[in-house]
Design an enzyme around this catalytic site. Structure first.
Site, PDB file in Angstrom:
ATOM      1  N   TYR A 131       0.815  -1.205   0.000  1.00 24.62           N
ATOM      2  CA  TYR A 131       0.000   0.000   0.000  1.00 24.62           C
ATOM      3  C   TYR A 131       0.847   1.252   0.000  1.00 24.62           C
ATOM      4  O   TYR A 131       1.928   1.301   0.551  1.00 24.62           O
ATOM      5  CB  TYR A 131      -1.000   0.019   1.144  1.00 24.62           C
ATOM      6  CG  TYR A 131      -0.467  -0.216   2.534  1.00 24.62           C
ATOM      7  CD1 TYR A 131      -0.372   0.819   3.453  1.00 24.62           C
ATOM      8  CD2 TYR A 131      -0.106  -1.487   2.944  1.00 24.62           C
ATOM      9  CE1 TYR A 131       0.073   0.594   4.744  1.00 24.62           C
ATOM     10  CE2 TYR A 131       0.339  -1.727   4.234  1.00 24.62           C
ATOM     11  CZ  TYR A 131       0.436  -0.677   5.129  1.00 24.62           C
ATOM     12  OH  TYR A 131       0.890  -0.907   6.403  1.00 24.62           O
ATOM     13  N   ASP A 167      -3.917  -5.318  18.443  1.00 26.71           N
ATOM     14  CA  ASP A 167      -5.229  -5.283  17.808  1.00 26.71           C
ATOM     15  C   ASP A 167      -6.334  -5.883  18.677  1.00 26.71           C
ATOM     16  O   ASP A 167      -7.514  -5.720  18.372  1.00 26.71           O
ATOM     17  CB  ASP A 167      -5.186  -5.982  16.451  1.00 26.71           C
ATOM     18  CG  ASP A 167      -4.447  -5.158  15.405  1.00 26.71           C
ATOM     19  OD1 ASP A 167      -4.186  -3.962  15.652  1.00 26.71           O
ATOM     20  OD2 ASP A 167      -4.133  -5.708  14.335  1.00 26.71           O
TER      21      ASP A 167
END
Length: 184
Positions: A131, A167
């Site tokens: 990305y 997370d």
């Protein structure tokens, strides 16, 4: 020319490049600035990232707070992921809504995610994920939303997710809204 899909979440765009296969393999343009400019997106890309994740991994939902917020242009080089963009823009009519799509190395599709979004993905097949970012990574600006927040209703399409410690402890969307006074 690539096919551009405008999604139901304002600002999120999916791109399907034109692929030219032949007996040797294939060729395609994996990025062209004019694809984005055609739909009013004029980012200055400053950083490229790449990760490998094994099947079953869930990463996200990550973002960076302003002034270090990042727009992202994401795709997979190999494998397949479910990619998720969660609108966290305070004044957005789609705040708290998400768009998800399967990024597939056979389709070579890309997803543009504006700044002000949480971003995450689950790995459906071992995958190399790449990305572009419109801002540099800045650890102190890092934030996230709990990937498994039941109020979001995201089907990550994995049975036994592999999750990082970080997370597992992000706030829920409602906790985030309270902490930030409404959003990013």
């Amino acid at each position: 020319m690539a096919e551009i899909k405008i999604t139901p979440i304002s600002g999120v765009v999916e791109i399907f490049p034109r692929i030219f296969p032949d007996n040797r393999g294939y060729f395609f343009e994996s990025f062209r600035q004019d694809w984005l400019e055609k739909v009013g997106i004029t980012e200055n890309w400053v950083q490229d990232n790449q990760s490998f994740s094994q099947k079953g991994t869930v990463r996200g939902l990550h973002f960076q707070h302003a002034p270090n917020a990042q727009a992202k242009l994401v795709r997979v080089i190999s494998g397949k992921v479910l990619d998720v963009a969660l609108d966290l823009r305070k004044d957005s009519p789609t705040f708290g809504q998400f768009y998800s799509t399967v990024l597939d190395s056979e389709k070579n599709n890309l997803l543009y995610i504006p700044a002000g979004f949480g971003h995450g993905f689950s790995v459906l097949e071992d995958a190399v994920f790449v990305y572009k970012c419109s801002n540099y990574y800045h650890k102190a600006s890092e934030g996230g939303i709990l990937w498994s927040d039941p109020s979001l209703g995201i089907d990550w399409m994995v049975d036994q997710p592999i999750i990082s410690e970080k997370d597992q402890v992000w706030p829920t969307l409602e906790q985030f809204r309270t902490q930030t006074g409404g959003g990013l």
